[in-house]
Motif scaffolding. Structure first.
Motif, PDB file in Angstrom:
ATOM      1  N   ARG A  75       0.804  -1.226   0.000  1.00 32.82           N
ATOM      2  CA  ARG A  75       0.000   0.000   0.000  1.00 32.82           C
ATOM      3  C   ARG A  75       0.835   1.273   0.000  1.00 32.82           C
ATOM      4  NH1 ARG A  75      -2.943  -3.909   1.788  1.00 32.82           N
ATOM      5  NH2 ARG A  75      -1.002  -4.476   2.755  1.00 32.82           N
ATOM      6  N   THR A  76       1.797   1.367   0.920  1.00 33.06           N
ATOM      7  CA  THR A  76       2.525   2.631   1.059  1.00 33.06           C
ATOM      8  C   THR A  76       3.280   2.930  -0.230  1.00 33.06           C
ATOM      9  OG1 THR A  76       2.744   2.143   3.401  1.00 33.06           O
ATOM     10  CG2 THR A  76       4.105   3.919   2.550  1.00 33.06           C
ATOM     11  N   ARG A 125      11.409   3.816   3.389  1.00 39.37           N
ATOM     12  CA  ARG A 125      11.033   2.836   4.430  1.00 39.37           C
ATOM     13  C   ARG A 125      12.275   2.025   4.772  1.00 39.37           C
ATOM     14  NH1 ARG A 125       5.862  -1.022   4.527  1.00 39.37           N
ATOM     15  NH2 ARG A 125       4.996   0.980   5.140  1.00 39.37           N
ATOM     16  N   HIS A 153       5.350   6.026  11.576  1.00 39.03           N
ATOM     17  CA  HIS A 153       4.829   5.897  10.214  1.00 39.03           C
ATOM     18  C   HIS A 153       3.884   7.091  10.032  1.00 39.03           C
ATOM     19  CE1 HIS A 153       3.571   4.258   6.500  1.00 39.03           C
ATOM     20  NE2 HIS A 153       3.240   3.027   6.853  1.00 39.03           N
ATOM     21  N   GLN A 156       0.993   7.306   7.424  1.00 36.58           N
ATOM     22  CA  GLN A 156      -0.122   6.394   7.743  1.00 36.58           C
ATOM     23  C   GLN A 156      -1.023   7.039   8.805  1.00 36.58           C
ATOM     24  OE1 GLN A 156      -0.804   3.110   6.461  1.00 36.58           O
ATOM     25  NE2 GLN A 156      -2.729   3.311   7.584  1.00 36.58           N
ATOM     26  N   ARG A 186       4.361   0.479  14.421  1.00 36.65           N
ATOM     27  CA  ARG A 186       4.718   1.904  14.251  1.00 36.65           C
ATOM     28  C   ARG A 186       3.490   2.746  13.915  1.00 36.65           C
ATOM     29  NH1 ARG A 186       8.526   0.038   9.337  1.00 36.65           N
ATOM     30  NH2 ARG A 186       6.938  -0.755   7.926  1.00 36.65           N
ATOM     31  N   THR A 187       2.481   2.106  13.284  1.00 37.61           N
ATOM     32  CA  THR A 187       1.297   2.897  12.910  1.00 37.61           C
ATOM     33  C   THR A 187       0.569   3.377  14.163  1.00 37.61           C
ATOM     34  OG1 THR A 187      -0.266   1.057  12.772  1.00 37.61           O
ATOM     35  CG2 THR A 187       1.005   1.537  10.794  1.00 37.61           C
ATOM     36  N   ARG A 247      -1.894  -5.922  13.048  1.00 40.19           N
ATOM     37  CA  ARG A 247      -1.304  -7.244  12.880  1.00 40.19           C
ATOM     38  C   ARG A 247      -0.208  -7.448  13.930  1.00 40.19           C
ATOM     39  NH1 ARG A 247       3.538  -8.399   9.829  1.00 40.19           N
ATOM     40  NH2 ARG A 247       3.907  -6.188   9.466  1.00 40.19           N
ATOM     41  N   GLN A 249       3.328  -8.197  14.603  1.00 37.51           N
ATOM     42  CA  GLN A 249       4.431  -7.956  13.668  1.00 37.51           C
ATOM     43  C   GLN A 249       5.491  -9.064  13.759  1.00 37.51           C
ATOM     44  OE1 GLN A 249       4.774  -4.265  12.165  1.00 37.51           O
ATOM     45  NE2 GLN A 249       2.582  -4.684  12.316  1.00 37.51           N
ATOM     46  N   PRO A 285      -4.403  -0.784   9.329  1.00 34.96           N
ATOM     47  CA  PRO A 285      -3.472  -0.248   8.327  1.00 34.96           C
ATOM     48  C   PRO A 285      -3.215  -1.258   7.198  1.00 34.96           C
ATOM     49  CG  PRO A 285      -2.268  -0.903  10.306  1.00 34.96           C
ATOM     50  CD  PRO A 285      -3.738  -1.041  10.627  1.00 34.96           C
ATOM     51  N   LEU A 286      -3.509  -2.530   7.480  1.00 33.25           N
ATOM     52  CA  LEU A 286      -3.273  -3.654   6.579  1.00 33.25           C
ATOM     53  C   LEU A 286      -1.767  -3.810   6.316  1.00 33.25           C
ATOM     54  CD1 LEU A 286      -6.293  -3.071   4.131  1.00 33.25           C
ATOM     55  CD2 LEU A 286      -6.196  -4.640   6.080  1.00 33.25           C
ATOM     56  N   PRO A 287      -1.247  -4.972   6.002  1.00 33.25           N
ATOM     57  CA  PRO A 287      -1.981  -6.202   5.729  1.00 33.25           C
ATOM     58  C   PRO A 287      -2.559  -6.850   6.994  1.00 33.25           C
ATOM     59  CG  PRO A 287       0.378  -6.642   5.754  1.00 33.25           C
ATOM     60  CD  PRO A 287       0.213  -5.146   5.914  1.00 33.25           C
TER      61      PRO A 287
END
Ligand code: NCD
Length: 326
Positions: A75-76, A125, A153, A156, A186-187, A247, A249, A285-287
């Motif tokens: 996405r990003t 990133r 992030h 985001q 981080r989001t 998610r 991580q 934020p996905l995935p």
């Protein structure tokens, strides 16, 4: 004298004054206040209208973005590419650093100095906390942090705040519940900081070993934000206006067994969501890797696909701002 972001203030009054973000780096959400957010929301909203009406336009014609990704991204990276191309600019994509000179041992600073010879803005990133700040110091062109390890992030978080604003209409007065891997995510680090600019109540729901870093909780406490930690969702779900799911991580764990012990800690599905308000939203934020069941996707409260789309407009706004066109 060569004009760059380090000596912009030496420019005669004029141009740069009218575009406050011109030439600036975007490294942390700490750079933003409410006024800046209002401005970003307004420009993002305008970008949405422009994309709906004309699709692609020439605001950044001739400008080049270097998209430098040392960690995986769907996405990003693709939304920054789409944002630049929708504004008439173009992109140098560096997704697999193993095919670039980084694999020969080149330093981040040198890689960034190289890319800025060819590009007007660099999106980075990188797996290490603080890497974006290091890159920004080395570069004369703007650097945008697209995730520095478990650090921040910011873009985001900006798109997350914009999503809340577009979906609910305001941020003040909301109860926001952050769920999942709050230690490594981080989001959520960036989002919690950004939310602290508003009058919100924040709930943290995580397994014990994945709790929100205490320094961050302290930081928000200083700002008078009401925060509560939970191990289960049921206690705070009924009051929640925004449920932000993350998610676990996997890539940040030292050993697989620890990851396995927490990976399935929470699953959002239609049954769980019966306890939630009728008017609230679920974000991610996905995935996702199982934290939200696909059976919930058609529920009007499921905002995570719309959230991705808002990200395009916010990234268009940010690129236009740092390149002096908004
Ligand atoms: C997030 C990230 O990279 O931090 N993804 C994203 O940018 N949308 C979340 C994650 O990887 O879990």
């Amino acid at each position: 004298m060569t004009i760059n972001k380090h000596n912009l203030s030496h420019l005669p009054l004029g141009d740069h004054k009218t575009a406050p973000w011109y030439g600036k780096d975007i490294i942390s959400v700490k750079q933003f206040d409410r006024e800046a957010l209002e401005y970003i929301f307004a420009v993002s909203h305008e970008m949405h209208d422009m994309v709906d009406h004309i699709g692609t336009f020439d605001l950044l014609k001739g400008k080049i973005l270097a998209n430098l990704f040392y960690e995986p991204s769907t996405r990003t990276s693709s939304s920054f590419t789409a944002a630049m191309e929708r504004l008439g600019g173009s992109v140098i994509p560096i997704n697999e650093v193993k095919y670039s000179s980084v694999s020969k041992g080149e330093s981040l600073a040198d890689t960034v100095r190289t890319l800025e010879c060819y590009a007007d803005v660099i999106v980075l990133r990188h797996p290490e906390v603080g890497s974006a700040a290091i890159a920004a110091k080395a570069a004369h062109k703007p650097v945008i942090n697209a995730g520095d390890g478990i650090g921040e992030h910011p873009t985001q978080a900006l798109l997350d705040a914009f999503t809340i604003r577009e979906e609910i209409g305001h941020l003040d007065g909301l109860t926001v519940t952050l769920l999942g891997d709050l230690k490594h995510g981080r989001t959520v680090h960036s989002l919690a900081r950004l939310l602290s600019l508003y009058k919100v109540k924040i709930n943290y729901v995580s397994p014990d070993i994945l709790r929100m870093p205490p320094e961050l909780i302290d930081e928000l406490k200083q700002k008078g934000i009401e925060q509560t930690e939970y191990f289960t969702l049921d206690e705070c779900l009924p009051q929640t206006d925004v449920l932000y799911v993350t998610r676990v991580q996997k890539e940040r764990f030292a050993d697989e067994a620890t990851y396995e012990s927490v990976k399935g800690a929470y699953v959002i599905d239609p049954t769980v969501m019966k306890a939630a308000k009728e008017r609230m939203i679920v974000m991610h934020p996905l995935p996702r890797v199982g934290e939200i069941s696909t059976e919930f996707d058609n529920d009007p409260r499921a905002a995570y696909f719309r959230q991705m789309e808002y990200g395009l407009y916010v990234r268009m706004a940010l690129l236009a701002m740092v390149l002096g066109k908004a």
